[in-house]
Design an enzyme around this catalytic site. Structure first.
Site, short mmCIF file in Angstrom:
data_model
loop_
_atom_site.label_atom_id
_atom_site.label_comp_id
_atom_site.label_asym_id
_atom_site.label_seq_id
_atom_site.Cartn_x
_atom_site.Cartn_y
_atom_site.Cartn_z
N LYS A 208 -55.07 -4.97 43.91
CA LYS A 208 -53.70 -5.40 43.63
C LYS A 208 -53.61 -6.92 43.85
O LYS A 208 -54.05 -7.42 44.89
CB LYS A 208 -52.72 -4.67 44.55
N ASN B 260 -45.88 -0.35 25.96
CA ASN B 260 -44.79 -0.60 25.02
C ASN B 260 -43.86 0.61 25.00
O ASN B 260 -44.10 1.59 25.71
CB ASN B 260 -45.33 -0.93 23.63
#
Ligand code: CTP
Length: 404
Positions: free
Chosen positions: A291, A212
């Site tokens: 990934k 955030n």
């Protein structure tokens, strides 16, 4: 650095001979910018490293270099200058000058005015590592500490002489922080304060994650202010690009779970817990170890989440909790949401603001919620606000019974 943190403070800055004299130009600038009146006095040796002209230009006052100075009416600069100071700071302090101070010698202006002083003395040593570790210097430093002199540093690292070790002067920013700290009222003396700050980062796979926009500035400013107020401060920080405040012990974490574990591991030793971090409420249920490749997923991937522990509520519900302070960034209806959140988290004090507009900014406007109601504080820079908040926390703490 907040402006005017040294407003009205009069500092006599004494410089002795050493290559670290160049750092004092910056220290002087930092202090004057913060509102201090800085009077420089230099030994003859110091003038070999940096000129009085430079120091006069930066401090805004003529520099004194001799005890024989007709600019002072009664020709007693040692009395006049030392009486006109709230503190004397010797930076850099050479090994020779430490020896003089320890023995009460008074054979030049700077040593005379240290001996004649009525105000506190702060000393910032700078010398070669062997000179610092020499038993004679260590004896002198121990004597100075016993005499109530405050010793700042030195640092370890590479030295101007090419050697590596302990003895180099602390950086001017660190000296500045220590001087500001020295002047602050010790509202949290003897208290131990644990603070969380910054965002958390919840991985999706080794290269992606959810975070955030919290910058950590408010939490770091509070850690700095708490330390300046005399507290022993531990700061548990999520990923932020901020340097550690002077005197604060810092532990870096990434995820909410790691922040929770770090807090729970430490909390029993603390009197106060201030949860400033913007902790992710959820994490990805199964972060991938590899990934996630576009070629492997034939459609858009779906993420499922599990809830993270609520660190503040967990601490506040402990059988013998520290004094807990929460933060709440609300996007609307602050007054109603703030009090509800305070009750839900079970904390005596909650500091609310209308975030996330404040994320990353250098100022903030907050509202305090406690059992007696709601108090609005005026908008201020985060450093200035942090000092006010520390005073608000300090006056709400239960008395000495909690001091460890
Ligand atoms: N907090 C915490 N651990 C969490 C979530 C929040 O310690 N997992 C702390 C924050 O550091 C802050 C306070 O709780 O001091 C309030 O955080 P906030 O995100 O406003 O509260 P939430 O409980 O997440 O409430 P909501 O998202 O419903 O507003």
């Amino acid at each position: 650095m907040a402006t005017a943190e040294l407003e009205g403070k009069r500092v006599l800055l004494g410089m002795t001979g050493g290559i670290a004299c160049y750092k004092i130009a910056e220290l002087t600038r930092l202090m004057t910018k913060a509102g201090a009146s800085v009077q420089v006095a230099m030994t003859e040796a110091a003038t070999q490293f940096i000129t009085p002209v430079t120091m006069q230009a930066l401090s805004g006052h003529p520099v004194f270099t001799s005890q024989w100075d007709a600019r002072i009416d009664n020709n007693m600069p040692h009395i006049d200058l030392s009486r006109a100071a709230d503190a004397i700071v010797i930076a850099p302090a050479s090994a020779d000058f430490l020896a003089k101070l320890a023995h009460g010698r008074a054979d030049d202006l700077l040593s005379i005015l240290c001996l004649a002083r009525e105000c506190p003395l702060l000393v910032v040593p700078a010398m070669n590592r062997q000179m610092w570790s020499n038993p004679a210097t260590q004896r002198n430093v121990a004597q100075l500490r016993a005499d109530g002199v405050i010793i700042l540093g030195p640092d370890a690292g590479s030295q101007a002489c090419g050697e590596v070790g302990e003895g180099r002067m602390i950086e001017p920013e660190a000296a500045y922080e220590a001087i500001v700290s020295f002047f602050r009222p010790k509202l949290l003396a003897g208290r131990r304060v644990l603070i969380t700050a910054g965002p958390t980062f919840e991985p999706i796979d080794p290269v992606r994650g959810i975070t955030n926009r919290s910058s950590g500035k408010m939490g770091f400013a509070l850690a700095r202010a708490a330390s300046q107020a005399g507290a022993d401060v531990r700061l548990i920080a999520g990923p932020v690009a901020l340097s550690t405040p002077w005197g604060v012990e810092r532990e870096d974490v990434e995820t909410a779970q790691q922040m929770h574990d770090a807090v729970m591991h430490a909390v029993a030793d603390y009197d106060v817990f201030v949860a400033v971090a913007a902790v992710a409420d959820w994490r990805v249920a199964q972060a991938s170890e590899h990934k996630i490749k576009k070629t492997e997923t034939h459609s858009v991937p779906t993420l499922s989440f599990v809830e993270n522990p609520d660190i503040l509520a967990t601490v506040a519900h402990l059988p013998n909790p520290p004094f807990c302070v929460g933060f709440a960034a609300e996007s609307g209806n602050l007054e109603a949401n703030g009090e509800q959140k305070r009750m839900r988290k079970n904390v005596p004090l909650l500091i609310g603001n209308l975030g996330p507009a404040t994320f990353g900014r250098d100022d903030n406007e907050v509202v305090l919620f406690d059992a007696s109601g709601v108090t609005r504080l005026p908008r201020a820079g985060k450093d200035a606000l942090a000092s006010v908040l520390i005073a608000e926390i300090a006056r709400r703490l239960p008395d000495a019974s909690l001091i460890s």
